[in-house]
Scaffold this motif. Structure first.
Motif, PDB file in Angstrom:
ATOM      1  N   MET A   1      81.159  17.476  27.808  1.00 38.37           N
ATOM      2  CA  MET A   1      80.628  16.953  26.564  1.00 38.37           C
ATOM      3  C   MET A   1      81.133  15.349  26.273  1.00 38.37           C
ATOM      4  N   ASN A   2      80.225  14.753  25.655  1.00 38.06           N
ATOM      5  CA  ASN A   2      80.386  13.192  25.458  1.00 38.06           C
ATOM      6  C   ASN A   2      81.703  13.265  24.795  1.00 38.06           C
ATOM      7  N   GLN A   3      82.758  12.109  25.315  1.00 35.58           N
ATOM      8  CA  GLN A   3      84.138  11.828  24.845  1.00 35.58           C
ATOM      9  C   GLN A   3      83.805  11.365  23.396  1.00 35.58           C
ATOM     10  N   ARG A   4      82.919  10.374  23.333  1.00 35.26           N
ATOM     11  CA  ARG A   4      82.809   9.733  21.973  1.00 35.26           C
ATOM     12  C   ARG A   4      82.823  10.842  20.737  1.00 35.26           C
ATOM     13  N   VAL A   5      81.735  12.110  21.000  1.00 32.29           N
ATOM     14  CA  VAL A   5      81.608  12.873  20.172  1.00 32.29           C
ATOM     15  C   VAL A   5      82.927  13.826  19.871  1.00 32.29           C
ATOM     16  N   LEU A   6      83.500  14.221  21.113  1.00 33.16           N
ATOM     17  CA  LEU A   6      84.728  14.945  20.909  1.00 33.16           C
ATOM     18  C   LEU A   6      85.768  13.970  19.955  1.00 33.16           C
ATOM     19  N   ASP A   7      85.760  12.890  20.204  1.00 33.45           N
ATOM     20  CA  ASP A   7      86.610  12.137  19.300  1.00 33.45           C
ATOM     21  C   ASP A   7      86.276  12.082  17.845  1.00 33.45           C
ATOM     22  N   ILE A   8      84.820  11.940  17.479  1.00 35.77           N
ATOM     23  CA  ILE A   8      84.484  12.081  16.265  1.00 35.77           C
ATOM     24  C   ILE A   8      84.785  13.263  15.598  1.00 35.77           C
ATOM     25  N   LEU A   9      84.604  14.485  16.379  1.00 32.80           N
ATOM     26  CA  LEU A   9      84.946  15.692  15.632  1.00 32.80           C
ATOM     27  C   LEU A   9      86.121  15.919  15.885  1.00 32.80           C
ATOM     28  N   GLU A  10      87.165  15.184  16.408  1.00 35.84           N
ATOM     29  CA  GLU A  10      88.616  15.599  16.251  1.00 35.84           C
ATOM     30  C   GLU A  10      88.896  16.509  17.129  1.00 35.84           C
ATOM     31  N   PHE A  11      88.298  16.948  18.445  1.00 36.98           N
ATOM     32  CA  PHE A  11      88.640  17.981  19.248  1.00 36.98           C
ATOM     33  C   PHE A  11      90.062  17.923  19.795  1.00 36.98           C
ATOM     34  N   GLN A  12      90.472  16.632  19.964  1.00 34.39           N
ATOM     35  CA  GLN A  12      91.776  16.442  20.455  1.00 34.39           C
ATOM     36  C   GLN A  12      92.960  16.679  19.569  1.00 34.39           C
ATOM     37  N   LYS A  13      92.778  16.845  18.094  1.00 37.67           N
ATOM     38  CA  LYS A  13      93.655  17.378  17.371  1.00 37.67           C
ATOM     39  C   LYS A  13      93.744  18.943  17.503  1.00 37.67           C
ATOM     40  N   ILE A  14      92.691  19.487  17.915  1.00 43.70           N
ATOM     41  CA  ILE A  14      92.553  20.861  18.004  1.00 43.70           C
ATOM     42  C   ILE A  14      93.408  21.347  19.373  1.00 43.70           C
ATOM     43  N   LYS A  15      93.208  20.414  20.251  1.00 45.63           N
ATOM     44  CA  LYS A  15      94.256  20.831  21.581  1.00 45.63           C
ATOM     45  C   LYS A  15      95.686  20.500  21.190  1.00 45.63           C
ATOM     46  N   ASP A  16      95.968  19.442  20.550  1.00 43.47           N
ATOM     47  CA  ASP A  16      97.263  19.405  20.365  1.00 43.47           C
ATOM     48  C   ASP A  16      97.773  20.397  19.488  1.00 43.47           C
TER      49      ASP A  16
ATOM     50  N   ARG B   1      85.459  27.466   8.397  1.00 40.39           N
ATOM     51  CA  ARG B   1      86.635  26.757   7.418  1.00 40.39           C
ATOM     52  C   ARG B   1      86.989  25.584   8.578  1.00 40.39           C
ATOM     53  N   HIS B   2      87.256  24.668   8.029  1.00 39.38           N
ATOM     54  CA  HIS B   2      87.643  23.395   8.997  1.00 39.38           C
ATOM     55  C   HIS B   2      88.859  23.576   9.296  1.00 39.38           C
ATOM     56  N   PRO B   3      89.507  23.692  10.820  1.00 34.18           N
ATOM     57  CA  PRO B   3      90.671  24.052  11.121  1.00 34.18           C
ATOM     58  C   PRO B   3      91.582  23.079  10.871  1.00 34.18           C
ATOM     59  N   LEU B   4      91.511  21.757  10.648  1.00 38.50           N
ATOM     60  CA  LEU B   4      92.349  20.815  10.236  1.00 38.50           C
ATOM     61  C   LEU B   4      92.750  20.554   8.888  1.00 38.50           C
ATOM     62  N   LEU B   5      91.879  20.984   8.019  1.00 38.31           N
ATOM     63  CA  LEU B   5      91.983  21.010   6.721  1.00 38.31           C
ATOM     64  C   LEU B   5      93.067  22.169   6.076  1.00 38.31           C
ATOM     65  N   ASP B   6      93.732  21.695   4.862  1.00 38.03           N
ATOM     66  CA  ASP B   6      94.854  22.730   4.364  1.00 38.03           C
ATOM     67  C   ASP B   6      93.881  24.145   3.983  1.00 38.03           C
ATOM     68  N   PRO B   7      94.351  25.233   4.740  1.00 37.73           N
ATOM     69  CA  PRO B   7      93.697  26.249   4.524  1.00 37.73           C
ATOM     70  C   PRO B   7      93.706  26.816   3.144  1.00 37.73           C
TER      71      PRO B   7
END
Length: 786
Positions: A1-16, A303-309
């Motif tokens: 996947m394109n790294q720019r898109v991964l950053d825009i969609l905050e996939f790194q936060k999911i990995k963290d 549900r967006h996984p990074l928002l307050d559930p």
């Protein structure tokens, strides 16, 4: 996947977030390495791993994932034939203990298939691990028991040090005391010395090793201890050599098992990673989505996984079924961009083998790439406006995208003249539609709303807005375009009606009618939604009552079946025991019958006749003069069943009846029944012996009732614990305990080893073993008694 898109969609936060659930640093690093894949087999395997972890964690507690470290440097050193340090060997021993813990964790219930493959790769190397544990007191100290030579060297060192101290103490406490700065013995350069005043240094014959910072004190090694200190240094050197030999020996053994150690490390890291995926799924209440190869996307209560559930509003949408392009409209801050990001992020998570926070009907397509133009793309460095920056990204996307991809446009065509911007937006979406590319776009343009209504394969979606509270609800409605509500919001915020009407005069009448129609539709939809919600609430209440009634019926049926089963089991047990007893009795009768031949029956009759004659003769003798004598200590308070002894007849018997008026009692003496005076009978054993036996039984019974089945020795030295342990085992043995738990903790393992060694050689103990993982594991020893 394109790294720019991964950053825009905050996939790194999911990995963290995933990494935070791993138990080890290598496990965390493994979690941060995940990436989405469009290969179906890889994606399905990743999801299957997560599902297995969820199943295991739902049934049982988390495993003890210990001893997992980055051991690559240690492995390389072993491969080159190097010697590991104490700390490195102890860490490898910890790793082997962690392997044993995992094997024990899955011993009671076999692991699922994929995890089972990893568990099968684990080899505890128990003998090597136990040798490491015996060898070291801690990650810095080798145990005295590591080898007989080391134990002997250290014992000699203790004796030599004591000899040195005695020699030096003669200086500290003797006539030389007046020459000293302090009455103490200290160490300089590894040698025992005494502090002497500078002016008296010539009064003490010896070697000067140091001088205090003030110069007032010199530290002298008296000649009398030089040789002893030399001998002590030699012993220290021997100790270092022996420790190096021990480390080299263990390093060689570890090197021999290097393939196993590497395989263990790999399997443990993978299991840590898989359990982290399971824990993340449980934390997010996530589900395993269905994977589609047919470019079909369906998000069910996503549900967006990074928002307050507690605050996030789920979305429902689909693409690839009735339409491939979705145009989302609605007010600012209404949730349009979040809907795009939620969609993209859930796809990335699923394609990386993670469960998604959504409903069970969710379907995720295997897209090759996600392209996204989201957010404020203004670039001051490149002298580009917001519109220009967006167009640069869009042009790049259009040059790369294929029909296997997904594209997300945020505010498509914004930042320029609305008419031209809307025209460009419709053209771009139309090209995506023609190529069958899954497309989602947000916009404020009415032209795009009309375009979606009129164009096959394109659908409207609107972000719901509560006109009563003038606030967005963040709910996405497929099929109905959203309304900006600028005039209504302005009116509620206090803008005069004359301004509102004047503003409307600048808008084309068709646009106003279109907006009015949308507003009317929205009001009708909200009214219908409220009615539907009320009906659904009633239906849910009915379903809940039906379910409750069904549960009660099932509960009653289960209770009835359980009672019947218990009654049947009890009846079967009674019948089985009765049959076994009857069969046994029949066998005994057959044996008796078989052994009694006719000749034997004759001999038995002869014996009976002989006994009868003897008894008659005895009775005559008794009449003629057999004297039944009184005894010194006759029985008192005689009871039926008492075992008594007739001194006159020199025979034991059992009381059949209580004494009559004459004081005679009927006694069974062998095959003979006789009436004997009570005062001629004594107990078969003394009352003192009987009382002692009763007291012994009482004491043992009391011990058994009050006895605790475990002993906690944590925080004690073995010398402190030994007396307490010995008494406890003796009491347990007297109380008839089959087994007991000895809690010694883990720590360095020294107390554990000494306790287990004591139990192994203590006579009442039959065998010992570690407790189960969920009952203390390595920190508790179970002792089984003879």
């Amino acid at each position: 996947m394109n790294q720019r898109v991964l950053d825009i969609l905050e996939f790194q936060k999911i990995k963290d977030k995933l990494a935070s659930f791993a138990a080890s640093e290598p496990g965390k690093a493994r979690a941060r390495e995940i990436s989405p894949s469009h290969h179906e087999a890889k994606v399905e395997r990743g999801l299957a791993e997560t599902q297995e972890a969820v199943q295991v964690l739902t049934k049982r507690s988390r495993p003890a994932l210990v001893g997992i470290r980055d051991q690559e440097k240690d492995f390389k050193r072993l491969a080159l034939g190097g010697t590991l340090t104490i700390e490195q060997i102890v860490y490898l021993g910890d790793s082997l203990r962690g392997v044993q813990y995992l094997k024990d964790y899955f011993s009671e219930e076999a692991p699922p298939a994929l995890m089972g493959t990893l568990v099968d790769k684990l080899t505890p190397l128990r003998g090597l691990r136990e040798k490491i544990e015996r060898t070291f007191e801690s990650d810095q100290e080798v145990s005295d028991q590591a080898s007989p030579a080391l134990a002997q060297i250290r014992q000699s060192m203790v004796q030599k040090k004591e000899e040195v101290r005695r020699k030096l103490n003669s200086f500290v406490t003797g006539d030389s005391q007046k020459y000293l700065q302090d009455n103490l013995v200290t160490i300089r350069a590894g040698r025992y010395v005494i502090p002497v005043k500078q002016e008296n240094k010539s009064s003490i014959k010896g070697l000067i090793h140091d001088t205090s910072s003030s110069g007032a004190t010199v530290f002298i090694e008296p000649l009398a201890v030089v040789e002893l200190n030399n001998q002590l240094r030699e012993l220290e050197n021997k100790e270092r050599q022996e420790i190096h030999r021990i480390l080299q020996e263990l390093s060689d053994q570890l090197a021999e098992n290097l393939p196993v150690l590497k395989q263990n490390n790999y399997a443990m890291v993978e299991l840590d990673f898989i359990f982290a995926k399971g824990r993340l799924a449980l934390e997010e209440k996530a589900i395993k989505p269905r994977i589609s190869q047919e470019k079909k996307l369906k998000i069910d209560q996503g549900r967006h996984p990074l928002l307050d559930p507690r605050k996030v509003v789920p979305i429902d949408l689909d693409l690839g079924y009735d339409f491939n392009s979705l145009i989302i409209t609605g007010p600012n801050t209404g949730g349009k961009t979040v809907s795009l990001k939620t969609t993209g992020l859930l796809i990335l998570m699923a394609q990386a083998g993670l469960f998604v926070p959504a409903g069970p009907n969710t379907v995720i397509p295997l897209v090759h790439e996600i392209y996204a133009d989201i957010g404020d793309e203004q670039s001051i460095e490149q002298n580009l406006s917001t519109f220009s920056s967006h167009m640069v990204n869009i042009v790049d996307i259009l040059s790369k995208i294929t029909d296997q991809d997904l594209v997300l446009f945020d505010e498509l065509g914004a930042g320029t003249d609305p008419t031209e911007g809307a025209a460009l937006a419709m053209t771009i979406i139309d090209k995506m539609r023609e190529r069958g590319i899954l497309t989602m776009a947000t916009t404020h343009y009415n032209q795009l709303k009309v375009y979606a209504l009129e164009t096959p394969g394109v659908a409207n979606a609107g972000m719901e807005f509560d006109l009563e509270t003038l606030s967005p609800t963040y709910r996405l409605r497929i099929g109905t375009p959203g309304k900006s509500n600028a005039f209504e919001i302005s009116r509620r915020l206090g803008l005069g009606e004359d301004y509102i009407q004047a503003a409307k005069s600048f808008i084309h009448s068709d646009s106003l009618k279109f907006e009015d129609v949308l507003e009317g539709l929205e009001r009708e939809r909200q009214d219908l939604s409220r009615k539907n919600q009320a009906e659904e609430a009633k239906q849910r209440e009915i379903e809940a009552l039906k379910a409750r009634l069904q549960r009660e019926v099932e509960k009653s049926e289960r209770q009835r079946d359980r009672i019947l089963d218990q009654a049947n089991e009890k009846a079967e047990k009674i019948l089985r025991e009765a049959k076994e007893q009857a069969d046994l009795a029949l066998l005994e009768l057959k044996d008796i019958q078989a052994s009694m031949a006719s000749q034997e029956e004759k001999r038995l009759q002869q014996t009976r006749n002989y006994l009868g004659e003897n008894l008659r003769s005895l009775a005559k003798k008794n009449k003629k003069g057999l004297v039944i004598e009184k005894v010194a200590r006759p029985i008192e308070d005689v009871k039926v069943g008492d075992t008594v002894f007739s001194k006159s007849l020199q025979q034991k018997g059992q009381v059949l009846e209580l004494p009559d008026k004459q004081g005679n009692v009927l006694v069974q003496l062998g095959i003979l029944k006789m009436s004997l005076p009570v005062n001629s009978l004594t107990y078969a054993e003394s009352q003192e012996e009987a009382r002692g036996r009763v007291q012994t039984k009482s004491m043992i019974s009391k011990k058994s009732k009050n006895f605790k089945t475990e002993l906690d020795l944590r925080g004690q030295t073995f010398e402190e614990a030994k007396i307490q342990l010995e008494k406890y085992i003796d009491d347990a043995y007297l109380s008839g305990m089959p087994s007991v738990r000895i809690i010694h903790g883990k720590g360095t393992g020294a107390l554990r080893e000494k306790v287990r060694n004591f139990l192994h050689h203590y006579q009442p103990v039959k065998k010992i073993e570690d407790a189960k993982m969920n009952e203390g594991g390595y920190g508790v020893t179970i002792a089984y008694l003879n």
